[in-house]
Structure formats: C-alpha cells, structure tokens
Design a protein around this motif. Sequence first.
Motif, PDB file in Angstrom:
ATOM      1  N   LEU A  80       0.868  -1.178   0.000  1.00 42.31           N
ATOM      2  CA  LEU A  80       0.000   0.000   0.000  1.00 42.31           C
ATOM      3  C   LEU A  80       0.902   1.224   0.000  1.00 42.31           C
ATOM      4  CD1 LEU A  80      -2.697  -0.746   2.751  1.00 42.31           C
ATOM      5  CD2 LEU A  80      -3.072  -0.648   0.287  1.00 42.31           C
ATOM      6  N   THR A  81       0.424   2.318  -0.569  1.00 42.39           N
ATOM      7  CA  THR A  81       1.157   3.577  -0.457  1.00 42.39           C
ATOM      8  C   THR A  81       0.847   4.192   0.905  1.00 42.39           C
ATOM      9  OG1 THR A  81      -0.632   4.921  -1.354  1.00 42.39           O
ATOM     10  CG2 THR A  81       0.944   3.985  -2.941  1.00 42.39           C
ATOM     11  N   GLU A  84      -2.636   5.640   0.864  1.00 45.38           N
ATOM     12  CA  GLU A  84      -3.705   4.645   0.986  1.00 45.38           C
ATOM     13  C   GLU A  84      -3.844   4.127   2.410  1.00 45.38           C
ATOM     14  OE1 GLU A  84      -3.604   2.532  -3.403  1.00 45.38           O
ATOM     15  OE2 GLU A  84      -2.065   1.984  -1.947  1.00 45.38           O
ATOM     16  N   ALA A  98      -6.622   1.546   5.700  1.00 43.72           N
ATOM     17  CA  ALA A  98      -6.868   1.551   4.259  1.00 43.72           C
ATOM     18  C   ALA A  98      -8.310   1.180   3.943  1.00 43.72           C
ATOM     19  CB  ALA A  98      -5.920   0.570   3.570  1.00 43.72           C
ATOM     20  N   THR A  99      -8.750   1.575   2.760  1.00 42.34           N
ATOM     21  CA  THR A  99     -10.086   1.178   2.320  1.00 42.34           C
ATOM     22  C   THR A  99     -10.062  -0.281   1.876  1.00 42.34           C
ATOM     23  OG1 THR A  99      -9.717   1.796   0.010  1.00 42.34           O
ATOM     24  CG2 THR A  99     -10.586   3.526   1.493  1.00 42.34           C
ATOM     25  N   ALA A 102      -8.645  -0.452  -1.626  1.00 40.55           N
ATOM     26  CA  ALA A 102      -7.185  -0.354  -1.709  1.00 40.55           C
ATOM     27  C   ALA A 102      -6.535  -1.684  -1.340  1.00 40.55           C
ATOM     28  CB  ALA A 102      -6.672   0.761  -0.803  1.00 40.55           C
ATOM     29  N   GLU A 146       4.393   3.868  -6.366  1.00 38.89           N
ATOM     30  CA  GLU A 146       2.939   3.753  -6.487  1.00 38.89           C
ATOM     31  C   GLU A 146       2.552   3.145  -7.830  1.00 38.89           C
ATOM     32  OE1 GLU A 146       1.374   7.695  -5.981  1.00 38.89           O
ATOM     33  OE2 GLU A 146       2.002   7.806  -3.880  1.00 38.89           O
ATOM     34  N   GLN A 149       3.701  -0.381  -8.077  1.00 34.77           N
ATOM     35  CA  GLN A 149       3.198  -1.174  -6.943  1.00 34.77           C
ATOM     36  C   GLN A 149       4.319  -1.957  -6.272  1.00 34.77           C
ATOM     37  OE1 GLN A 149      -0.554  -2.362  -6.338  1.00 34.77           O
ATOM     38  NE2 GLN A 149      -0.946  -0.254  -6.912  1.00 34.77           N
TER      39      GLN A 149
END
Length: 187
Positions: A80-81, A84, A98-99, A102, A146, A149
Amino acid sequence: MKIKEIIVVEGKDDTAKIKQAVEADTIETNGSAVNDRTIALIKHAKLKRGVIIFTDPDYPGQRIRNIISNAVPGCKHAFLTKAEAKAKHDKGIGIEHATVEAIRLALSNVYELYEGEEIGLSKEDLIHFGLIGGPKAKDRRERLGEILQIGYTNGKQLLKRLSMFDISKQQFVDAMEQILQEENDGD
C-alpha cells in the motif's frame, strides 16, 4: 475474493481489515520483534500454501518485511502507499486504515521477488530520470513505487528493489514518462 496464500500482517487490526476485504487467513507478527516461532510458522505456511507479506508502508513495516524475506525466501509481496494507509483523523499509518478497495487492489497486484537476471537498468538510468540526487527525487521515487506497486524506497535501495521485482526497462521507462508528464501537467 478468496486468497490461497496466507497473508503475513503486523497485528489484529490488520487481520480484521483484511478479512473485511477478502477471504483469507493471516499470520500476525505482533510488531517488529519477529520471533523464531513466528518465522517457523511462516516457513510452514509458505511450504503448504504460499505467503504474501503485507506490512504497513512505514519503517517498522519495511523492517518486518526484510526480516521475513531474509528468513523465508520466495514469499510474495503486496504494498500500500502511505496515502492509501493513512488514518483520516490522526497521524497513524497502517493497513487497518486503508479502504477495502485499496486492500483488494494491493492483493491483486502481488509481486514475487526475483533475484536472477539483470534487468537492464543502471544507476545512470536513475540519475537520468532524476530519481537520485535531484530536488524532485524523493517525490519521483514515491510516485514510481505507487505506479509500479513496489512500495517506496530510498535512492540507495531503488535499483535493488526494481531488480527484486523483475521490473523491465520498458516498464520503468513507461512509468517515468507518466511521472514526467504528470509533473508537466501540474506546472
């Protein structure tokens, strides 16, 4: 979405968030002091089902990732970034913030470390694209992580990270052209 591999996370809150996003089993390291028992459990999990290391995008998370990668070679990695994984109302960063979307995206873009052939990238390529030694270097490395990834890395580790994740020269150039175009559009 069901994940075959066992996902290694830092703690219970991460496990809870993962289970909201996907159907998966986890192993919790319970912080950065990864003990021998946990390493043995991860080794066994890798042999049986495979392992995805999914730690927070901060220094302790990277430290845990490195400890496990060195002790249990051949694990897969999800990232994850920082954006995020940032908490809405406090300064915390972690998978638990995070969501669900994400997390699903990160787990669908899993990388397997590869330390074989040369990828055709050199330190000169990094200098040419302003990834080391320039005023925008840190921001460009963060954006590159990002897009590809592969997570954020400092200038000294970037070439190794690109190689570890078998990023081709063309993938690298395409990502850098996107970053430079974004910078031009922003000016």
